[in-house]
Write an enzyme that holds these catalytic residues in place. Structure first.
Site, PDB file in Angstrom:
ATOM      1  N   ASP A   1      -2.230  -3.025   0.680  1.00 30.62           N
ATOM      2  CA  ASP A   1      -2.419  -3.538  -0.681  1.00 30.62           C
ATOM      3  C   ASP A   1      -1.152  -4.276  -1.127  1.00 30.62           C
ATOM      4  OD1 ASP A   1      -2.725  -3.919  -3.448  1.00 30.62           O
ATOM      5  OD2 ASP A   1      -3.941  -2.112  -3.656  1.00 30.62           O
TER       6      ASP A   1
ATOM      7  N   HIS B   1      -6.150  -5.423  -1.493  1.00 29.66           N
ATOM      8  CA  HIS B   1      -6.248  -4.881  -2.857  1.00 29.66           C
ATOM      9  C   HIS B   1      -7.680  -4.720  -3.350  1.00 29.66           C
ATOM     10  CE1 HIS B   1      -5.001  -3.923  -6.899  1.00 29.66           C
ATOM     11  NE2 HIS B   1      -5.644  -4.964  -7.399  1.00 29.66           N
TER      12      HIS B   1
ATOM     13  N   SER C   1      -7.746  -0.954  -9.892  1.00 29.92           N
ATOM     14  CA  SER C   1      -6.499  -1.618 -10.276  1.00 29.92           C
ATOM     15  C   SER C   1      -6.149  -1.290 -11.730  1.00 29.92           C
ATOM     16  CB  SER C   1      -6.632  -3.120 -10.036  1.00 29.92           C
ATOM     17  OG  SER C   1      -5.391  -3.760 -10.100  1.00 29.92           O
TER      18      SER C   1
END
Length: 403
Positions: free
Chosen positions: A276, A315, A189
């Site tokens: 995601d 995610h 991320s």
């Protein structure tokens, strides 16, 4: 009748008042962010959100990491970084009761090392992060992770430049103790932005890592902010870029993965789930397309592994994939791109990999699955109905596709 009419008027007045307050707040937030860019920086870093709460980062064993040592590094004056070092799971018994010196010496063993750079919010003790450490440790890797300045129990003020310098300091600390062992960098991320910043800097000084893994990456922070679910209610607000995105740039925050990959010269693996909700899948695919065509990767593998939305990894749960060990094994070997491409058919609709040349058996499986090989050796797997994935992957495996 008069009483009912008065009650109706009073209700309408209160509703109008509430509506005016909501509209006023809706308009005030963009103005507040524009006038105070630091707010936008706080929302990007979210370092003030410490989850899970009430954990003692000095005791990683409380999170089930009984073969992990906590220590602190100081990259700069007034900056202290909290670090966890998890040794390979096969050393679990030997690690009991050992001190920091033993853990540092262990980096020179024959096991490869992964430097993990986490995303925003939380700490190095986040639940999904701890689970990934356990998976990687069980596969025989050392895992070194830390909280950037301003996160967890690390001391300092967060900034993109500071986070990158923290990562550089920890990488150099590892290299000074790891001997000839491979050192891989894994970013997740927001940590992918730190990772590409770091690796670009390492490549410029001609000390690249052995490979780079980007999990749920974006192209740059402006595109990510515009695509983030929190921006939905303002995405079509007049002057959205001026109110929301320009303050990010003025705060010195870029995390330009799309530019950094043009200056990186080491193998690159991108992992992204189609479902995601935080970093849209198309941003990860776009980043892969940029990297695959970059001259800096001419002599290195660039691979994209998607995970179909039916798997529910979203995610931060790619660590749950039972195929992750094989994906990593194929990638580290450097010559297994076709096998990983076949494997990815189980995981998602699209897969990319360059460079690599298919074997005759693999070419047969490619024709069976309708794969197109681009002139620049970019592998682009066509979509297959969900009901056919496993059947086709099994047939490809019998043809020698899986490694």
């Amino acid at each position: 009748m008069i009483m009912r009419e008065n009650m109706r008027k009073g209700l309408c007045f209160r509703l109008r008042k509430i509506l005016l307050c909501v509209v006023g707040l809706y308009v005030a937030i963009p103005l507040l962010i524009k006038l105070c860019p630091g707010i936008q920086a706080k929302l990007i870093f979210l370092n003030f959100v410490r989850v899970p709460y009430f954990i003692d980062l000095k005791k990683p064993q409380d999170q089930g990491l009984n073969h992990t040592c906590n220590y602190y590094l100081q990259p700069e004056e007034d900056v202290t970084l909290g670090v966890w070092h998890t040794v390979p799971a096969v050393w679990w018994k030997n690690a009991q009761g050992k001190d920091q010196m033993w853990y540092e010496d262990a980096l020179a063993s024959s096991h490869p090392i992964i430097l993990y750079l986490h995303g925003n919010a939380g700490t190095r003790g986040g639940d999904h992060r701890v689970e990934l450490y356990k998976v990687l440790s069980s596969l025989g890797y050392h895992v070194v992770t830390f909280d950037y300045r301003g996160w967890g129990d690390s001391v300092g003020t967060p900034s993109e430049q500071g986070m990158t310098y923290d990562a550089l300091h920890v990488f150099d600390w590892i290299k000074a103790r790891s001997g000839d062992n491979p050192v891989y960098i894994w970013g997740h991320s927001l940590g992918t932005g730190v990772a590409t910043n770091l690796v670009r800097r390492l490549c410029e000084r001609e000390t690249p890592p052995d490979a780079l893994v980007l999990e749920s990456p974006f192209t740059n922070i402006r595109e990510e902010a515009k695509s983030h679910p929190f921006s939905v209610i303002y995405r079509y607000f007049p002057g959205f870029d001026w109110f929301f995105l320009d303050p990010i740039t003025s705060s010195g925050i870029q995390f330009a993965n799309d530019e950094n990959v043009k200056h990186i010269s080491c193998s690159l693996l991108i992992l992204h789930a189609e479902d995601d909700p935080v970093v849209p899948f198309q941003l990860g695919r776009k980043l892969y397309n940029i990297a695959a065509l970059s001259r800096s990767f001419q002599d290195f593998k660039v691979q994209f592994i998607p995970f179909h939305s039916d798997l529910g990894y979203r995610h931060k749960y790619i660590y749950k994939s039972p195929e992750l060990p094989r994906i990593l094994s194929c990638f580290w070997k450097g010559g297994c791109a076709p096998g990983c491409t076949a494997l990815a058919e189980i995981l998602g609709r699209d897969v990319g990999c360059r460079p690599g040349h298919p074997s005759r058996a693999w070419a047969q499986s490619l024709r069976m699955r309708g794969v197109l090989v681009a002139k620049r050796r970019v592998w682009m797997d066509q979509a297959l109905p969900a009901s056919r994935w496993r059947v086709q992957a099994a047939r490809a495996s019998r043809l020698g596709g899986l490694c």
